[in-house]
Write a protein that holds these residues in place. Structure first.
Motif, PDB file in Angstrom:
ATOM      1  N   ALA A  40       0.756  -1.288  -0.160  1.00 12.31           N
ATOM      2  CA  ALA A  40      -0.036   0.030   0.016  1.00 12.31           C
ATOM      3  C   ALA A  40       0.916   1.309  -0.135  1.00 12.31           C
ATOM      4  O   ALA A  40       2.131   1.092   0.511  1.00 12.31           O
ATOM      5  CB  ALA A  40      -0.968  -0.050   1.401  1.00 12.31           C
ATOM      6  N   TRP A  55      -6.207 -10.022   1.364  1.00 10.21           N
ATOM      7  CA  TRP A  55      -6.525  -9.698  -0.285  1.00 10.21           C
ATOM      8  C   TRP A  55      -6.543  -8.233  -0.570  1.00 10.21           C
ATOM      9  O   TRP A  55      -6.554  -7.816  -1.732  1.00 10.21           O
ATOM     10  CB  TRP A  55      -8.085 -10.318  -0.470  1.00 10.21           C
ATOM     11  N   TRP A  56      -6.358  -7.722   0.382  1.00  9.62           N
ATOM     12  CA  TRP A  56      -6.118  -6.120   0.004  1.00  9.62           C
ATOM     13  C   TRP A  56      -4.981  -5.769  -0.752  1.00  9.62           C
ATOM     14  O   TRP A  56      -5.007  -4.922  -1.605  1.00  9.62           O
ATOM     15  CB  TRP A  56      -5.999  -5.127   1.154  1.00  9.62           C
ATOM     16  N   TRP A  73      -3.096   2.219   8.865  1.00  9.38           N
ATOM     17  CA  TRP A  73      -3.979   0.974   8.574  1.00  9.38           C
ATOM     18  C   TRP A  73      -2.827  -0.130   8.756  1.00  9.38           C
ATOM     19  O   TRP A  73      -2.144  -0.565   7.528  1.00  9.38           O
ATOM     20  CB  TRP A  73      -4.580   1.162   7.139  1.00  9.38           C
ATOM     21  N   ALA A  89      -3.342  -3.125   5.768  1.00 11.46           N
ATOM     22  CA  ALA A  89      -3.379  -2.743   4.343  1.00 11.46           C
ATOM     23  C   ALA A  89      -2.576  -3.800   3.333  1.00 11.46           C
ATOM     24  O   ALA A  89      -2.927  -3.823   2.294  1.00 11.46           O
ATOM     25  CB  ALA A  89      -2.850  -1.401   4.169  1.00 11.46           C
ATOM     26  N   LEU A 146      -5.533  -4.903  -4.662  1.00  3.79           N
ATOM     27  CA  LEU A 146      -6.285  -3.715  -4.935  1.00  3.79           C
ATOM     28  C   LEU A 146      -5.049  -2.638  -5.332  1.00  3.79           C
ATOM     29  O   LEU A 146      -5.225  -1.755  -5.916  1.00  3.79           O
ATOM     30  CB  LEU A 146      -7.175  -3.238  -3.817  1.00  3.79           C
ATOM     31  N   TRP A 147      -4.032  -2.765  -4.453  1.00  8.13           N
ATOM     32  CA  TRP A 147      -2.897  -1.838  -4.293  1.00  8.13           C
ATOM     33  C   TRP A 147      -1.993  -1.837  -5.770  1.00  8.13           C
ATOM     34  O   TRP A 147      -1.991  -0.933  -6.551  1.00  8.13           O
ATOM     35  CB  TRP A 147      -1.759  -1.812  -3.345  1.00  8.13           C
TER      36      TRP A 147
END
Length: 446
Positions: A280, A295-296, A288, A291, A299-300
């Protein structure tokens, strides 16, 4: 770094066969879906930059336009040139498209640890990784060049052949600069594994530690993908359409698919090598803690890929196409020398740091020679400009007479020669109209 080399690789090679197949399907689906979105996004963004509407008919806000274009290409008549080498002619689009998908196998979407569960099986968010993963990326990118060259040669036509030769020269030239930017990352991280390189970008991304390598790679990836302003193999003005002139229907669609897949792949490689990969960005990771887990991370890295794709689109809507000599000069006389010098500096800094030298000593031992070389270059340029300025002022020898048509056909002037002034053609307007216009100009000026 306290981490040992290749400590993350023991997580790979333990997945069951069905999970490997599922990951491979995911990589393929991710690339195809990203390409469909990128095509619509490109047309929308360029239309916005040019104050147009863009696609707005197929699907909500025109989001299904790329899918409609794919169906249209599939339904077009598939022509095969009569004088072509038919086997190579059919295989060339396949050879061009398949390596573009293969390179995505080593891109990490998340931490190498078994943090996520897929149908009850713990696994890393990456298809595979090995100690020379980035050499695999370079190898697959090199194979894709053969598809373009073979497409131009097998068409049996002049312009596709010229486009294929242009493309091979362009990709080879910019792959050298790209490889040198990779080498700086290898030296700094001590690894060629993609997961290891991402692990070494904590807390600082390599885009901040190796800014020259990042800039060189960004320029090289645009040249490597034949995108504007470096789309010289497809220059419509002089090559009709380039290497794909004689292709239609699905074969033509495969070339377009390979171009966009290559855009996604080089953007993913740039995110992995220089932008922290799946990590992230700093403002998010600062407050956070989760982050970079679960699964996050997917996204990044997806957001970083989309940001670099927007960079491709922005260049296409902003810059005109380079001349071929300008393009090759940038690759051979700017990017490659800069990359070589930067690589020597990075290797020297890492060697001194490994020997225990402090920051001040490293700056002295590395910065002093660089400063001396730059000073000598400035003095050389200053001494070289003095005779040129004196000659321009009339103190030096007169410039040589030059007749561009002396040999029967026009030739450019040599250094030191100047073209004779071009006589101005008299205006075609009647004398009364010219006098009236001149009088109107004088009256307005007064």
């Amino acid at each position: 770094m306290t981490s040992q080399p290749y400590e993350t690789l023991h997580f790979f090679g333990q997945d069951p066969w069905w999970l490997v197949a599922l990951k491979a399907v995911f990589c393929f689906a991710f690339l195809v879906l990203t390409v469909l979105v990128a095509i619509v996004w490109e047309r929308k963004v360029v239309a916005w930059m040019q104050l147009r509407i863009g696609p707005n008919r197929h699907g909500p806000w025109g989001l299904l336009q790329s899918l409609a274009d794919g169906v249209k290409l599939a339904l077009k008549e598939d022509l095969v040139v009569k004088g072509s080498d038919k086997v190579v002619y059919v295989l060339a689009p396949i050879v061009c498209a398949i390596p573009a998908f293969m390179a995505f196998a080593v891109i990490p979407f998340g931490p190498p640890g078994n943090e996520v569960s897929v149908f009850g099986t713990r696994t890393p968010l990456q298809l595979t990784d090995f100690p020379v993963a980035l050499l695999y990326v370079l190898a697959t990118a090199s194979v894709g060049i053969y598809g373009i060259v073979l497409a131009g040669w097998s068409s049996g036509s002049t312009y596709p052949l010229l486009g294929g030769l242009r493309s091979s020269a362009q990709m080879i030239s910019y792959e050298i600069a790209m490889g040198l930017s990779f080498a700086a990352v290898f030296v700094y991280s001590g690894s060629m594994s993609t997961s290891e390189i991402v692990a070494h970008q904590q807390p600082t991304w390599f885009a901040a530690l190796l800014p020259v390598s990042f800039i060189v790679y960004v320029i090289a990836m645009v040249g490597e993908t034949n995108r504007a302003p470096f789309d010289l193999p497809e220059a419509e003005g002089e090559l009709v359409g380039g290497f794909n002139t004689e292709y239609s229907s699905l074969k033509f669609a495969m070339f377009m698919l390979a171009e966009y897949v290559n855009m996604v792949t080089v953007s993913a490689v740039a995110s992995t090598l220089f932008l922290g990969g799946w990590r992230a960005p700093w403002p998010v990771s600062a407050f956070w803690a989760g982050a970079n887990h679960g699964w996050w991370p997917m996204l990044w890295i997806t957001l970083k890929i989309q940001l670099l794709l927007f960079f491709f689109i922005w260049l296409r809507g902003t810059l005109p196409r380079f001349r071929y000599d300008q393009f090759m000069k940038l690759g051979w006389k700017v990017l490659i020398p800069v990359s070589l010098v930067w690589l020597v500096l990075i290797a020297s800094v890492r060697a001194l740091r490994n020997e225990g030298y402090g920051f001040g000593q490293v700056v002295l031992y590395v910065g002093a020679p660089v400063g001396a070389v730059l000073l000598l270059a400035l003095v050389r340029d200053f001494l070289r400009k003095q005779p040129e300025e004196a000659e321009a002022a009339g103190d030096g020898p007169a410039r040589g007479e030059f007749d561009p048509m002396a040999g029967g056909y026009p030739v450019p002037p040599l250094p030191g020669q100047m073209l004779p002034p071009v006589p101005r053609r008299p205006g075609r307007a009647p004398k009364q109209l010219q006098d009236a216009l001149n009088g109107a100009d004088h009256s307005e000026g007064s």
